[in-house]
Design a protein around this motif. Structure first.
Motif, PDB file in Angstrom:
ATOM      1  N   PHE A 134      33.528  25.692  44.987  1.00  0.00           N
ATOM      2  CA  PHE A 134      34.198  26.721  45.782  1.00  0.00           C
ATOM      3  C   PHE A 134      34.415  27.920  44.868  1.00  0.00           C
ATOM      4  O   PHE A 134      34.587  27.761  43.655  1.00  0.00           O
ATOM      5  CB  PHE A 134      35.538  26.188  46.311  1.00  0.00           C
ATOM      6  N   PRO A 135      34.403  29.136  45.409  1.00  0.00           N
ATOM      7  CA  PRO A 135      34.681  30.296  44.546  1.00  0.00           C
ATOM      8  C   PRO A 135      36.043  30.168  43.874  1.00  0.00           C
ATOM      9  O   PRO A 135      37.001  29.669  44.478  1.00  0.00           O
ATOM     10  CB  PRO A 135      34.673  31.475  45.528  1.00  0.00           C
ATOM     11  N   GLY A 136      36.144  30.622  42.641  1.00  0.00           N
ATOM     12  CA  GLY A 136      37.420  30.586  41.943  1.00  0.00           C
ATOM     13  C   GLY A 136      38.487  31.319  42.722  1.00  0.00           C
ATOM     14  O   GLY A 136      38.244  32.373  43.315  1.00  0.00           O
ATOM     15  N   PHE A 137      39.682  30.767  42.748  1.00  0.00           N
ATOM     16  CA  PHE A 137      40.780  31.362  43.515  1.00  0.00           C
ATOM     17  C   PHE A 137      41.264  32.666  42.869  1.00  0.00           C
ATOM     18  O   PHE A 137      41.300  32.786  41.641  1.00  0.00           O
ATOM     19  CB  PHE A 137      41.948  30.390  43.624  1.00  0.00           C
ATOM     20  N   ILE A 138      41.662  33.607  43.711  1.00  0.00           N
ATOM     21  CA  ILE A 138      42.147  34.911  43.275  1.00  0.00           C
ATOM     22  C   ILE A 138      43.595  35.064  43.711  1.00  0.00           C
ATOM     23  O   ILE A 138      43.891  35.065  44.915  1.00  0.00           O
ATOM     24  CB  ILE A 138      41.292  36.041  43.889  1.00  0.00           C
ATOM     25  N   GLN A 139      44.506  35.174  42.756  1.00  0.00           N
ATOM     26  CA  GLN A 139      45.916  35.391  43.065  1.00  0.00           C
ATOM     27  C   GLN A 139      46.234  36.869  42.845  1.00  0.00           C
ATOM     28  O   GLN A 139      46.126  37.373  41.721  1.00  0.00           O
ATOM     29  CB  GLN A 139      46.815  34.529  42.183  1.00  0.00           C
ATOM     30  N   THR A 140      46.656  37.548  43.909  1.00  0.00           N
ATOM     31  CA  THR A 140      46.850  38.995  43.823  1.00  0.00           C
ATOM     32  C   THR A 140      48.311  39.395  43.614  1.00  0.00           C
ATOM     33  O   THR A 140      48.641  40.586  43.723  1.00  0.00           O
ATOM     34  CB  THR A 140      46.269  39.689  45.065  1.00  0.00           C
ATOM     35  N   HIS A 141      49.176  38.435  43.304  1.00  0.00           N
ATOM     36  CA  HIS A 141      50.514  38.780  42.809  1.00  0.00           C
ATOM     37  C   HIS A 141      51.064  37.633  41.980  1.00  0.00           C
ATOM     38  O   HIS A 141      51.245  36.522  42.480  1.00  0.00           O
ATOM     39  CB  HIS A 141      51.487  39.105  43.933  1.00  0.00           C
ATOM     40  N   ILE A 142      51.328  37.934  40.706  1.00  0.00           N
ATOM     41  CA  ILE A 142      51.852  36.914  39.795  1.00  0.00           C
ATOM     42  C   ILE A 142      52.534  37.623  38.628  1.00  0.00           C
ATOM     43  O   ILE A 142      52.239  38.786  38.334  1.00  0.00           O
ATOM     44  CB  ILE A 142      50.704  35.983  39.313  1.00  0.00           C
ATOM     45  N   THR A 200      42.480  28.757  39.605  1.00  0.00           N
ATOM     46  CA  THR A 200      42.538  30.218  39.688  1.00  0.00           C
ATOM     47  C   THR A 200      41.698  30.841  38.584  1.00  0.00           C
ATOM     48  O   THR A 200      41.807  30.462  37.416  1.00  0.00           O
ATOM     49  CB  THR A 200      43.994  30.705  39.586  1.00  0.00           C
ATOM     50  N   THR A 201      40.874  31.814  38.957  1.00  0.00           N
ATOM     51  CA  THR A 201      39.986  32.473  37.994  1.00  0.00           C
ATOM     52  C   THR A 201      40.282  33.961  37.837  1.00  0.00           C
ATOM     53  O   THR A 201      39.742  34.602  36.929  1.00  0.00           O
ATOM     54  CB  THR A 201      38.522  32.317  38.426  1.00  0.00           C
ATOM     55  N   THR A 202      41.116  34.516  38.724  1.00  0.00           N
ATOM     56  CA  THR A 202      41.437  35.948  38.689  1.00  0.00           C
ATOM     57  C   THR A 202      42.885  36.146  39.111  1.00  0.00           C
ATOM     58  O   THR A 202      43.352  35.495  40.057  1.00  0.00           O
ATOM     59  CB  THR A 202      40.545  36.746  39.662  1.00  0.00           C
ATOM     60  N   VAL A 203      43.588  37.053  38.439  1.00  0.00           N
ATOM     61  CA  VAL A 203      44.938  37.413  38.878  1.00  0.00           C
ATOM     62  C   VAL A 203      45.107  38.925  38.869  1.00  0.00           C
ATOM     63  O   VAL A 203      44.449  39.642  38.113  1.00  0.00           O
ATOM     64  CB  VAL A 203      46.050  36.796  37.988  1.00  0.00           C
ATOM     65  N   LEU A 204      46.018  39.376  39.735  1.00  0.00           N
ATOM     66  CA  LEU A 204      46.612  40.708  39.634  1.00  0.00           C
ATOM     67  C   LEU A 204      48.047  40.465  39.187  1.00  0.00           C
ATOM     68  O   LEU A 204      48.864  39.944  39.947  1.00  0.00           O
ATOM     69  CB  LEU A 204      46.560  41.440  40.968  1.00  0.00           C
ATOM     70  N   ASP A 205      48.338  40.821  37.943  1.00  0.00           N
ATOM     71  CA  ASP A 205      49.573  40.429  37.272  1.00  0.00           C
ATOM     72  C   ASP A 205      50.450  41.645  36.987  1.00  0.00           C
ATOM     73  O   ASP A 205      49.955  42.692  36.578  1.00  0.00           O
ATOM     74  CB  ASP A 205      49.209  39.731  35.954  1.00  0.00           C
ATOM     75  N   MET A 206      51.756  41.487  37.200  1.00  0.00           N
ATOM     76  CA  MET A 206      52.704  42.513  36.778  1.00  0.00           C
ATOM     77  C   MET A 206      53.433  42.009  35.545  1.00  0.00           C
ATOM     78  O   MET A 206      54.128  40.990  35.603  1.00  0.00           O
ATOM     79  CB  MET A 206      53.708  42.852  37.879  1.00  0.00           C
TER      80      MET A 206
END
Length: 442
Positions: free
Chosen positions: A63-71, A123-129
């Protein structure tokens, strides 16, 4: 070079049924070179180097790596230390004092701890603050480990209860953010992206918020912020400005089509339409919103209105887990429950939040989000030979959302490299973890 053979492949689509088939996948360097379906044979492939064959024995699904767009990777060391408390006191009494005390060493340990957790759950990608300081450390860790990372330093130039260590001058916050953008954006073969990160209305001046939008337009990069998360927050903003949270951001010119708003639990109908017309995005954080008593974001309504919606685990002090499986299941079930309709927000809808939607939100649809020839090899390898995934071939999306958990993750690959495999992390991750554990404080 890797060849996955005898595997099931589940591939998200923007709408309609997902692609699900038996096949093989060839990885060359950081790219998905070939996807073989069903009867197509990979035996005649031409290789110009050593190839490792990974046999799934028809018990493995890609499955494509999961992308978390807030962490918030920097908050991980405060896990289990801020319980049973609502958003505003949670920030003032726990999270901001914790972030104010972070050092280069402790933020490094926090980020690596989080990285291990999210990699071992696919998870393979994040948008991190990040927090206000030490953002260089986070980017350097991501560069060394080879993780796909978008993020930026938190920007905070006012606010009641903000510690002195976090309170910035407006010009200084902007200057530092631009410096980080120039240093890290698009580095490491495009694995690193910068995103401006004004924290939220109650900790940012009007000048800062509006200037960030101008910079986003100038550089063509994301703005990530929090908005309409908790009723108390919305009431504070209305009392201060005379506007709702999202309406105020629009009023001062702080929104554009690259704005990513985390939470968005309490917008009114006009604000929902505003977000849609602006082309901004929303990120759903269901566990956090429940745990802080903020409410349930009506994301099915947002999706029906045509708004891009992503998903994220948010931070360890308010979740308390960072694995995406909990969020996916919660995202689906909550919408079914509050709408009294079992037919909506089905498993595929939840999975889109963490794949094709996430890729679109961060501007990477041409590179990630699907297992497709020519895209980057960001892949999660799932063991489906488990009691909780029996009969997964009948409804693979349902098996993934409602049955799988981190125990099913055999391996996580980012840009063609295994960062997690068979319970072990890459040498780079183990080495940098040792480096920070042995580091002396300044």
């Amino acid at each position: 070079m890797y060849l996955f053979k005898n595997v099931f492949i589940l591939n998200p689509t923007d709408s309609g049924p997902f692609d699900f088939f038996k096949g093989s996948v060839l990885i060359k360097n950081d790219i998905i070179s070939r996807v073989y379906k069903d009867s197509e044979s990979p035996l005649d492939i031409e290789t110009d180097g050593i190839i490792e064959i990974v046999d799934g024995n028809w018990q493995t699904m890609l499955f494509p790596g999961f992308i978390q767009t807030h962490i918030h990777l920097c908050q991980t060391l405060h896990r289990n230390m801020a319980e049973n408390i609502a958003l505003i006191p949670w920030l003032k009494e726990h999270v901001w004092p914790y972030e104010a005390k972070l050092t280069g060493k402790t933020i490094g340990i926090s980020v690596i701890t989080a990285l291990k957790e999210i990699l071992s759950s696919g998870t393979t990608t994040v948008l991190d603050m990040g927090t206000v300081k030490h953002q260089d450390v986070i980017f350097e860790i991501m560069e060394i480990t080879g993780f796909r990372y978008a993020g930026g330093k938190a920007m905070m130039d006012e606010g009641t209860g903000v510690p002195d260590e976090l309170l910035e001058k407006t010009d200084g916050s902007i200057t530092e953010s631009v410096r980080l953008y120039e240093k890290f954006h698009n580095k490491n073969n495009g694995l690193l992206k910068y995103a401006f990160a004004p924290r939220f209305v109650l900790s940012c001046t009007e000048t800062l918020l509006s200037e960030v939008r101008i910079l986003s337009d100038k550089y063509g990069i994301l703005i990530q912020t929090h908005g309409s998360e908790h009723k108390e927050e919305v009431e504070y903003i209305r009392a201060k400005t005379g506007y709702g949270n999202i309406s105020y951001l629009d009023h001062i010119g702080a929104l554009n089509d690259k704005t990513v708003i985390a939470h968005t639990v309490h917008p009114d109908d006009d604000e929902i339409e505003l977000i849609k017309n602006m082309g901004a995005s929303i990120v759903h954080c269901p566990s956090t919103n429940l745990k802080l008593g903020s409410g349930i974001a009506p994301i099915y309504k947002y999706i029906q209105r045509g708004i891009k919606v992503g998903i994220g685990a948010d931070g360890a002090p308010c979740n308390n887990a960072l694995n995406i499986f909990s969020e996916l299941k919660m995202a689906s079930l909550l919408q079914k429950g509050i709408n009294h309709d079992a037919k909506i927000m089905i498993a595929k809808d939840a999975l889109r939040l963490a794949t094709v939607n996430g890729a679109s939100i961060i501007g990477e649809s041409d590179r990630i989000g699907r297992i497709e020839e020519g895209k980057q090899a960001d892949i999660v390898v799932l063991d489906m030979n488990t009691p909780q995934t029996i009969n997964f071939e009948c409804h693979p999306s349902a098996a993934l959302v409602y049955g799988c958990d981190p125990r099913n993750v055999k391996a996580t690959m980012v840009a063609g490299k295994f960062l997690f495999r068979d319970g072990m992390f890459s040498d780079e991750i183990r080495d940098i973890e040792m480096f920070f554990n042995e580091m002396r404080e300044e």
